[in-house]
Design a protein around this motif. Sequence first.
Motif, PDB file in Angstrom:
ATOM      1  N   ARG A  52       0.844  -1.192   0.000  1.00  0.00           N
ATOM      2  CA  ARG A  52       0.000   0.000   0.000  1.00  0.00           C
ATOM      3  C   ARG A  52       0.878   1.240   0.000  1.00  0.00           C
ATOM      4  O   ARG A  52       1.891   1.278   0.703  1.00  0.00           O
ATOM      5  CB  ARG A  52      -0.930   0.012   1.210  1.00  0.00           C
ATOM      6  N   ASP A  53       0.497   2.263  -0.798  1.00  0.00           N
ATOM      7  CA  ASP A  53       1.320   3.459  -0.871  1.00  0.00           C
ATOM      8  C   ASP A  53       0.786   4.555   0.046  1.00  0.00           C
ATOM      9  O   ASP A  53      -0.230   4.390   0.736  1.00  0.00           O
ATOM     10  CB  ASP A  53       1.446   3.948  -2.318  1.00  0.00           C
ATOM     11  N   ALA A  54       1.486   5.703   0.037  1.00  0.00           N
ATOM     12  CA  ALA A  54       1.139   6.793   0.947  1.00  0.00           C
ATOM     13  C   ALA A  54      -0.188   7.450   0.595  1.00  0.00           C
ATOM     14  O   ALA A  54      -0.771   8.154   1.425  1.00  0.00           O
ATOM     15  CB  ALA A  54       2.254   7.839   0.940  1.00  0.00           C
ATOM     16  N   ASN A  55      -0.690   7.231  -0.632  1.00  0.00           N
ATOM     17  CA  ASN A  55      -1.963   7.807  -1.057  1.00  0.00           C
ATOM     18  C   ASN A  55      -3.129   6.841  -0.871  1.00  0.00           C
ATOM     19  O   ASN A  55      -4.210   7.049  -1.423  1.00  0.00           O
ATOM     20  CB  ASN A  55      -1.872   8.231  -2.527  1.00  0.00           C
ATOM     21  N   VAL A  80      -0.859  -4.118 -10.845  1.00  0.00           N
ATOM     22  CA  VAL A  80      -2.130  -3.397 -10.884  1.00  0.00           C
ATOM     23  C   VAL A  80      -2.243  -2.499  -9.659  1.00  0.00           C
ATOM     24  O   VAL A  80      -1.767  -2.843  -8.578  1.00  0.00           O
ATOM     25  CB  VAL A  80      -3.324  -4.382 -10.958  1.00  0.00           C
ATOM     26  N   ARG A  81      -2.837  -1.341  -9.860  1.00  0.00           N
ATOM     27  CA  ARG A  81      -3.091  -0.403  -8.758  1.00  0.00           C
ATOM     28  C   ARG A  81      -4.601  -0.285  -8.561  1.00  0.00           C
ATOM     29  O   ARG A  81      -5.347  -0.066  -9.512  1.00  0.00           O
ATOM     30  CB  ARG A  81      -2.519   0.974  -9.082  1.00  0.00           C
ATOM     31  N   PHE A  82      -5.046  -0.443  -7.294  1.00  0.00           N
ATOM     32  CA  PHE A  82      -6.439  -0.226  -6.922  1.00  0.00           C
ATOM     33  C   PHE A  82      -6.522   1.064  -6.118  1.00  0.00           C
ATOM     34  O   PHE A  82      -5.711   1.287  -5.207  1.00  0.00           O
ATOM     35  CB  PHE A  82      -6.968  -1.368  -6.057  1.00  0.00           C
ATOM     36  N   LEU A 107       7.760  -0.800  -2.439  1.00  0.00           N
ATOM     37  CA  LEU A 107       7.724   0.605  -2.838  1.00  0.00           C
ATOM     38  C   LEU A 107       8.806   1.362  -2.083  1.00  0.00           C
ATOM     39  O   LEU A 107       9.061   1.071  -0.905  1.00  0.00           O
ATOM     40  CB  LEU A 107       6.366   1.232  -2.512  1.00  0.00           C
ATOM     41  N   ASP A 108       9.433   2.346  -2.750  1.00  0.00           N
ATOM     42  CA  ASP A 108      10.367   3.196  -2.034  1.00  0.00           C
ATOM     43  C   ASP A 108       9.647   4.433  -1.513  1.00  0.00           C
ATOM     44  O   ASP A 108       8.429   4.594  -1.695  1.00  0.00           O
ATOM     45  CB  ASP A 108      11.583   3.552  -2.901  1.00  0.00           C
TER      46      ASP A 108
END
Length: 207
Positions: A52-55, A80-82, A107-108
């Motif tokens: 999971r990313d920061a957004n 894929v991005r959800f 993810l970095d």
Amino acid sequence: YKVEQIDARTWRIGFTLGEYNTQLPLVIDPMWAGASGLVGDNSEDVVNAVVRDANQNTWACGTTSSVDPSTQGLSNAFVVRFDNSGAPSAVTYLGGNGEDTCRAMALDAAGNIYIAGKSDSTNFKQGEFTGDSANFHASKQGTGNSNAYVAKLNPNGTTPAITWLGFIGESGDAQANALALDQAGRVYLTGSATCVGTCIPVLSGAG
């Protein structure tokens, strides 16, 4: 937990419970709360890694055997991005005329995507790796075998593009199963290899 199909386009996630005290409240505490999403088509599709990313977007990578205008070969790796509602908002396929998988993802701090897996395709996208060419190759090595690969992707847009790609392996089979990043942006891989000799070389300073 389990995924149950309700009808042709509806699925739900359920939980199989063991014995518990029915006189007390039952609380199921997931790693994160949010919507779920599905991606796939007309054949076997497998997710092997999720981050999971920061957004609050959820990224997944895996392997697909579905036939799509963007796929080729026996199987392709996919990313894929959800979005936070569970809707797929970006997807990209990686591979060539053979079997290609994605088994690990990270993810970095800037949101760039790193993936790793294996490829036995002879026409996998040629790499743009500019690092240690004695240990990483810009194209797959050997014939009739698989190489481990690691790639960095730009997370922007609806089809994340490869920033760089490197292969590890020579005469035998090699596969990457997990990866991690440190604060300096270095990538660490683990996996397996059946090749003989120095196809997985010892890097300078290792010990």
